[in-house]
Scaffold this active site. Structure first.
Site, PDB file in Angstrom:
ATOM      1  N   LYS A 201      29.881  64.629  52.685  1.00  0.00           N
ATOM      2  CA  LYS A 201      30.597  65.657  51.572  1.00  0.00           C
ATOM      3  C   LYS A 201      31.341  64.770  50.597  1.00  0.00           C
ATOM      4  O   LYS A 201      32.154  64.030  50.888  1.00  0.00           O
ATOM      5  CB  LYS A 201      31.638  66.484  52.361  1.00  0.00           C
ATOM      6  CG  LYS A 201      32.272  67.496  51.408  1.00  0.00           C
ATOM      7  CD  LYS A 201      32.924  68.530  52.332  1.00  0.00           C
ATOM      8  CE  LYS A 201      33.581  69.356  51.278  1.00  0.00           C
ATOM      9  NZ  LYS A 201      34.232  70.526  51.909  1.00  0.00           N
ATOM     10  N   LYS A 254      26.185  67.458  50.676  1.00  0.00           N
ATOM     11  CA  LYS A 254      27.011  68.100  49.958  1.00  0.00           C
ATOM     12  C   LYS A 254      27.680  67.818  48.716  1.00  0.00           C
ATOM     13  O   LYS A 254      28.440  66.779  49.095  1.00  0.00           O
ATOM     14  CB  LYS A 254      27.911  69.281  50.747  1.00  0.00           C
ATOM     15  CG  LYS A 254      28.654  70.225  50.198  1.00  0.00           C
ATOM     16  CD  LYS A 254      29.520  70.882  51.010  1.00  0.00           C
ATOM     17  CE  LYS A 254      30.654  71.759  50.372  1.00  0.00           C
ATOM     18  NZ  LYS A 254      31.766  72.119  50.749  1.00  0.00           N
TER      19      LYS A 254
HETATM   20  C1  PBG Z   1      36.267  73.568  52.448  1.00  0.00           C
HETATM   21  C2  PBG Z   1      35.061  73.911  51.758  1.00  0.00           C
HETATM   22  C3  PBG Z   1      34.624  73.744  50.231  1.00  0.00           C
HETATM   23  C4  PBG Z   1      33.437  74.067  50.077  1.00  0.00           C
HETATM   24  C5  PBG Z   1      32.834  74.141  51.539  1.00  0.00           C
HETATM   25  N1  PBG Z   1      33.737  74.124  52.171  1.00  0.00           N
HETATM   26  C6  PBG Z   1      35.446  73.396  49.139  1.00  0.00           C
HETATM   27  C7  PBG Z   1      36.125  71.869  48.891  1.00  0.00           C
HETATM   28  O1  PBG Z   1      35.975  71.049  49.660  1.00  0.00           O
HETATM   29  O2  PBG Z   1      36.906  71.790  48.317  1.00  0.00           O
HETATM   30  C8  PBG Z   1      32.661  73.970  48.672  1.00  0.00           C
HETATM   31  C9  PBG Z   1      31.287  74.915  48.722  1.00  0.00           C
HETATM   32  C10 PBG Z   1      30.924  75.249  47.339  1.00  0.00           C
HETATM   33  O3  PBG Z   1      31.324  74.774  46.294  1.00  0.00           O
HETATM   34  O4  PBG Z   1      29.937  76.240  47.320  1.00  0.00           O
HETATM   35  N2  PBG Z   1      36.594  72.372  52.393  1.00  0.00           N
END
Ligand code: PBG
Length: 329
Positions: A201, A254
């Protein structure tokens, strides 16, 4: 004019729709898509979000309705996010037995048992400061503490499993959280609950609209101290390797489109179920262009989803999951 002296004529196989279908390498199925849903404890009517056309914060009854309709469209799995009415410095709403996510899981599983419920396991929505873990502030600098965060995350995963979650999906990016979660789940009797790890991520500007929906923007600082640097591909492979060693059953990359190379490398190297998250900012860009008449939304969505599958993704988390499932039925 003599015929081109070409032996190789790839266009021979593009002559008709039937020929193209015959040699097509990548297919899409309704079962490839996971729909993110946002349940809020704070509202009694669905609340639209400006930066995410078609996406709503939902009160519990509307959430169950949405889940039922998505399932009827052919969506096989939803990914649940919770917006609590109370936030604190311990994220107590994340692991409370009657927290909003726990209630939502129980309600969906009671009404639509066949729909897979995946829960996002993170603390940011439940922390008053919006960081994904236990945080100590030095002035404006947010210091997110690893091990205390992992303990709360493991507790959250167990409470989700106890509520009936089919799969837990940690998105926090703390070190060692998969091992801690696997141990905690096993000792609580949830040996059969799989972990879908947000393994690679990245710290991304494409999460902006999500943070509007999930109300999880950090009050100060950013997430670069725990999410990955966009420049790093080898590091993504090391992150995935660690999560798999620690017991992850499935992994996620992601955001999506800007990281197709990572999806491909992960799938080729590890040969495990690999998911792509087509994130909020990617969705918002397409929606904005489509609403101006600049892009054909449906055609672009098919092309995007095909690109994910071609790169090696087994499934895609997307805000367009209902539309995709419906179009593919
Ligand atoms: C929580 C999380 C996030 C997303 C999914 N889980 C946001 C972040 O890390 O700030 C983002 C998903 C999206 O942008 O569609 N940590």
């Amino acid at each position: 004019m003599s015929a081109l002296p070409l032996l190789k004529r790839p266009r021979r196989l593009r002559k008709s729709a039937a020929l193209r279908a015959l040699v097509r390498e990548t297919d899409l199925h309704p079962g490839d898509f996971i729909l993110p849903l946002f349940v809020s404890e704070k509202i009694s009517e669905p609340a639209p979000v400006a930066s995410m056309p078609g996406v709503f914060q939902l009160p519990l009854p509307a959430l169950v309705r949405e889940a039922r309709e998505a399932h009827a469209d052919g969506v096989v799995a939803v990914l649940l996010f919770g917006i609590p009415s109370h936030k604190d410095e311990e994220a107590s709403g994340a692991y409370s037995e009657d927290g909003i996510v726990q209630k939502a899981v129980r309600a969906i599983k009671a009404e639509i048992p066949a729909l897979l419920v995946i829960t996002d396991v993170c603390l940011c929505e439940f922390m008053s400061h919006g960081h994904c873990g236990v945080t100590r502030f030095e002035g404006e600098h947010a210091h997110v503490l690893n091990d205390p965060s992992v303990a709360l995350l493991a507790r959250t995963a167990v409470s989700h499993a106890r509520a009936g979650a089919d799969i837990v999906a940690p998105s926090d990016m703390m070190d060692g959280r998969i091992a801690a979660m696997r141990n905690a789940l096993d000792s609580a009797g949830f040996q059969e609950t799989p972990i879908l790890s947000y393994a690679a991520k990245f710290a991304s500007a494409f999460y902006g609209p999500f943070r509007d929906v999930a109300e999880s923007t950090p009050r100060s600082g950013d997430r670069r101290g725990y999410q990955m640097d966009a420049a790093n591909g080898d590091e993504a492979l090391r992150e995935v390797a660690l999560d798999l060693e620690e017991g992850a059953d499935m992994v996620m990359v992601k955001p999506g489109l800007p990281y197709l190379d990572i999806i491909q490398r992960v799938k080729q190297r590890f040969e495990v179920p690999t998911f792509a998250y087509h994130v909020s900012g990617e969705f918002a860009m397409l929606k904005a262009a489509a609403s101006n008449g600049w892009l054909d939304e449906k055609a672009c969505l098919f092309e995007i989803m095909t690109a994910f599958r071609r790169a090696g993704a087994d499934g895609i988390i997307t805000y367009a999951a209902r539309e995709m499932a419906r179009w593919l039925r």
